[in-house]
Motif scaffolding. Structure first.
Motif, PDB file in Angstrom:
ATOM      1  N   ILE A  77      -8.353  20.852 -25.187  1.00  0.00           N
ATOM      2  CA  ILE A  77      -7.882  20.087 -26.351  1.00  0.00           C
ATOM      3  C   ILE A  77      -8.978  19.188 -26.910  1.00  0.00           C
ATOM      4  O   ILE A  77      -9.275  19.208 -28.114  1.00  0.00           O
ATOM      5  N   ILE A  78      -9.607  18.399 -26.048  1.00  0.00           N
ATOM      6  CA  ILE A  78     -10.640  17.457 -26.501  1.00  0.00           C
ATOM      7  C   ILE A  78     -11.849  18.206 -27.058  1.00  0.00           C
ATOM      8  O   ILE A  78     -12.396  17.839 -28.109  1.00  0.00           O
ATOM      9  N   SER A  79     -12.267  19.276 -26.380  1.00  0.00           N
ATOM     10  CA  SER A  79     -13.441  20.028 -26.825  1.00  0.00           C
ATOM     11  C   SER A  79     -13.204  20.712 -28.164  1.00  0.00           C
ATOM     12  O   SER A  79     -14.083  20.713 -29.039  1.00  0.00           O
ATOM     13  N   LEU A 125     -23.153  20.393 -26.894  1.00  0.00           N
ATOM     14  CA  LEU A 125     -23.500  19.443 -25.828  1.00  0.00           C
ATOM     15  C   LEU A 125     -22.425  18.383 -25.582  1.00  0.00           C
ATOM     16  O   LEU A 125     -22.120  18.078 -24.417  1.00  0.00           O
ATOM     17  N   PRO A 126     -21.804  17.795 -26.608  1.00  0.00           N
ATOM     18  CA  PRO A 126     -20.703  16.853 -26.343  1.00  0.00           C
ATOM     19  C   PRO A 126     -19.525  17.516 -25.617  1.00  0.00           C
ATOM     20  O   PRO A 126     -18.869  16.873 -24.790  1.00  0.00           O
ATOM     21  N   CYS A 127     -19.291  18.789 -25.912  1.00  0.00           N
ATOM     22  CA  CYS A 127     -18.216  19.528 -25.234  1.00  0.00           C
ATOM     23  C   CYS A 127     -18.545  19.745 -23.761  1.00  0.00           C
ATOM     24  O   CYS A 127     -17.649  19.756 -22.901  1.00  0.00           O
ATOM     25  N   LEU A 177     -17.343  18.563 -18.059  1.00  0.00           N
ATOM     26  CA  LEU A 177     -17.802  18.034 -16.768  1.00  0.00           C
ATOM     27  C   LEU A 177     -17.007  16.786 -16.369  1.00  0.00           C
ATOM     28  O   LEU A 177     -16.677  16.604 -15.192  1.00  0.00           O
ATOM     29  N   SER A 178     -16.690  15.942 -17.345  1.00  0.00           N
ATOM     30  CA  SER A 178     -15.920  14.728 -17.072  1.00  0.00           C
ATOM     31  C   SER A 178     -14.502  15.066 -16.617  1.00  0.00           C
ATOM     32  O   SER A 178     -13.992  14.495 -15.647  1.00  0.00           O
ATOM     33  N   CYS A 179     -13.859  16.005 -17.316  1.00  0.00           N
ATOM     34  CA  CYS A 179     -12.499  16.423 -16.941  1.00  0.00           C
ATOM     35  C   CYS A 179     -12.484  17.056 -15.555  1.00  0.00           C
ATOM     36  O   CYS A 179     -11.581  16.824 -14.751  1.00  0.00           O
ATOM     37  N   GLN A 180     -13.499  17.846 -15.278  1.00  0.00           N
ATOM     38  CA  GLN A 180     -13.605  18.515 -13.987  1.00  0.00           C
ATOM     39  C   GLN A 180     -13.774  17.506 -12.850  1.00  0.00           C
ATOM     40  O   GLN A 180     -13.198  17.668 -11.772  1.00  0.00           O
ATOM     41  N   LYS A 181     -14.543  16.449 -13.110  1.00  0.00           N
ATOM     42  CA  LYS A 181     -14.840  15.463 -12.084  1.00  0.00           C
ATOM     43  C   LYS A 181     -13.724  14.435 -11.910  1.00  0.00           C
ATOM     44  O   LYS A 181     -13.408  14.015 -10.787  1.00  0.00           O
ATOM     45  N   MET A 182     -13.075  14.030 -13.005  1.00  0.00           N
ATOM     46  CA  MET A 182     -12.136  12.916 -12.974  1.00  0.00           C
ATOM     47  C   MET A 182     -10.677  13.335 -12.784  1.00  0.00           C
ATOM     48  O   MET A 182      -9.850  12.522 -12.367  1.00  0.00           O
ATOM     49  N   VAL A 183     -10.354  14.596 -13.077  1.00  0.00           N
ATOM     50  CA  VAL A 183      -8.964  15.057 -12.973  1.00  0.00           C
ATOM     51  C   VAL A 183      -8.856  16.084 -11.859  1.00  0.00           C
ATOM     52  O   VAL A 183      -9.540  17.108 -11.875  1.00  0.00           O
TER      53      VAL A 183
END
Length: 470
Positions: free
Chosen positions: A448-450, A423-425, A430-436
């Motif tokens: 990398i983060i996941s 779930l944290p991944c 979703l954050s990377c997809q929306k913000m970048v």
């Protein structure tokens, strides 16, 4: 040739990781140079040839590993068994090539691309000389890995040197086919160190029944893999095949990781069963299931979320139609990984070939029905539905069988924590997809983060798997 499972899995894992890595280097280049239509055509031809290759090889891949692993300590039996299986393979290959050439001549959609199909015929021929089953049975994964990496390296260089425009699709197919030819020649030369052919043993029906049973199992399984693409090509067009094969690409890459693990385990599990070491046998099955649960769930979820970015990076513009099929296909990774653990590590060593056959026939019937219903209307999306439903049904049959017969009791609780820790991944993706905005940067950051986050959350489980499997 006694080697540890850790070394075997290291070499097989290295090859498994290198194969998609090299594919990710060449595939974006090839898909952009050749375009979706040429890629679809090559996918149609390649999968059709792969289907005929199943008739040529039948059950040799599994039968060979199992039989060689059982006699590798006796040189006389090794020579005899090797010759028996090789001769059987020659027989089925000769018949298959004859039928293949006839069908290319009489079927219009085959005949119009006959040059590609005739090139592919050499792949069928040299696959009978590849004898990869022999080295797998000996557990000589170091040799397999080193040889394969060198041939793949030459392949990658050749692609970038010789493939320059859309018209080079035939040359690309030739280069791809040559990898099989080169591997076969090297294998035949190297095999002389370990075994010799006994001419009179080439003609033998010793393994005929097992080969046919396992072969039918492979053929039925291919109804929702190789045949799936061939039927899509016949029912629609090359562009739809291009969408489906592009969506299938990542699924195949991820699944190859789990296939590497189970292929390493087959000779070891066969040996344990021969020694009647049930405690170790069951422990390995448990560890394999834990491995599947730990790694398949985050891969499925995160790749489904990031599928638009993945398709764009791998294929470029014009492949947007592959996004939905990819999202439908990806959960099948879990079903197939579980099925491989049961089939390869439990049922095959126990020689429950009839169970494998019945499950594959059931899956093939379902696949054929869904193909007829969905593919003419939904095209590439329909093929994706065929794949996931067929794989789910076959896995269900395996699970029901081993549970009701009391062979192995699967621990379903081990799937709970990987789901929660994924779930944290999901939030990261979703954050990377929306913000970048850049798909390259977005996917890179998400991976990398996941990976770091999931590894930290599962550090104990990962260490336990590493140190317990030896």
């Amino acid at each position: 040739m006694k080697t540890s499972l850790q070394k075997n899995f290291f070499y097989k894992g290295l090859l498994t990781l290198a194969t998609p890595l090299m594919g990710m280097i060449t595939f974006p280049y090839i898909s952009r140079i050749l375009g979706v239509e040429a890629m679809g055509l090559l996918g149609f031809v390649d999968n059709t040839i792969s289907y005929f290759l199943l008739f040529a090889m039948m059950g040799i891949g599994t039968l060979g590993v199992r039989a060689i692993a059982a006699v590798k300590d006796s040189q006389d039996q090794l020579n005899k068994t090797f010759s028996n299986i090789l001769g059987l393979n020659f027989l089925f290959t000769a018949v298959t090539i004859g039928i293949f050439i006839l069908l290319v001549t009489v079927i219009p959609k085959f005949n119009v691309n006959k040059e590609l199909f005739y090139i592919g015929a050499s792949r069928i021929l040299f696959s009978s000389l590849l004898i990869e089953w022999f080295f797998n049975g000996l557990e000589d994964f170091k040799y397999i890995t080193i040889r394969s990496l060198w041939v793949k390296f030459i392949y990658v260089i050749s692609v970038f040197v010789f493939i320059r425009n859309t018209g080079d699709y035939k040359l690309y197919f030739i280069i791809t086919t040559l990898t099989v030819v080169i591997n076969a020649v090297i294998n035949l030369i190297y095999s002389r160190r370990f075994v010799r052919i006994i001419p009179k043993e080439l003609i033998s029906g010793r393994f005929l029944k097992e080969n046919i049973t396992l072969g039918i199992y492979g053929l039925m399984t291919s109804m929702y893999l190789t045949f799936n693409v061939m039927y899509l090509g016949l029912a629609s067009n090359s562009i739809q095949v291009g969408y489906y094969t592009s969506a299938f690409k990542l699924y195949h890459i991820i699944l190859s990781i789990f296939s590497a693990y189970t292929s390493v385990m087959l000779p070891r599990m066969s040996a344990l069963q021969a020694k009647d070491d049930q405690a170790k046998f069951r422990n390995y099955v448990y560890q394999s299931t834990a491995f599947v649960a730990l790694f398949s769930i985050p891969l499925i979820v995160c790749s489904s979320i990031m599928s638009p970015e993945i398709i764009y990076i791998l294929c470029g513009n014009g492949y947007e139609g592959a996004i939905t099929p990819m999202r439908i296909i990806m959960p099948a990774v879990l079903f197939v990984a579980i099925a491989q653990v049961i089939a390869v590590q439990v049922l095959m060593p126990l020689k429950k070939d009839k169970v494998l056959l019945c499950a594959s026939i059931s899956g093939a019937i379902i696949s054929l029905m869904i193909n007829i219903i969905f593919v003419p209307r939904l095209q590439s999306i329909g093929s994706a539905i065929v794949l996931i439903l067929s794989e789910f049904f076959v896995t269900l049959i395996y699970v029901i069988y081993i549970e009701t017969k009391g062979i192995i009791k699967l621990n379903y609780k081990i799937f709970i924590w990987p789901v929660l820790k994924t779930l944290p991944c999901v939030a990261v993706c979703l954050s990377c997809q929306k913000m970048v905005s850049s798909p390259y940067l977005s996917l890179t950051l998400a991976i990398i983060i996941s990976v770091v986050l999931y590894a930290l959350l599962n550090i104990y489980e990962i260490k336990r798997l590493i140190y317990k499997n030896n």
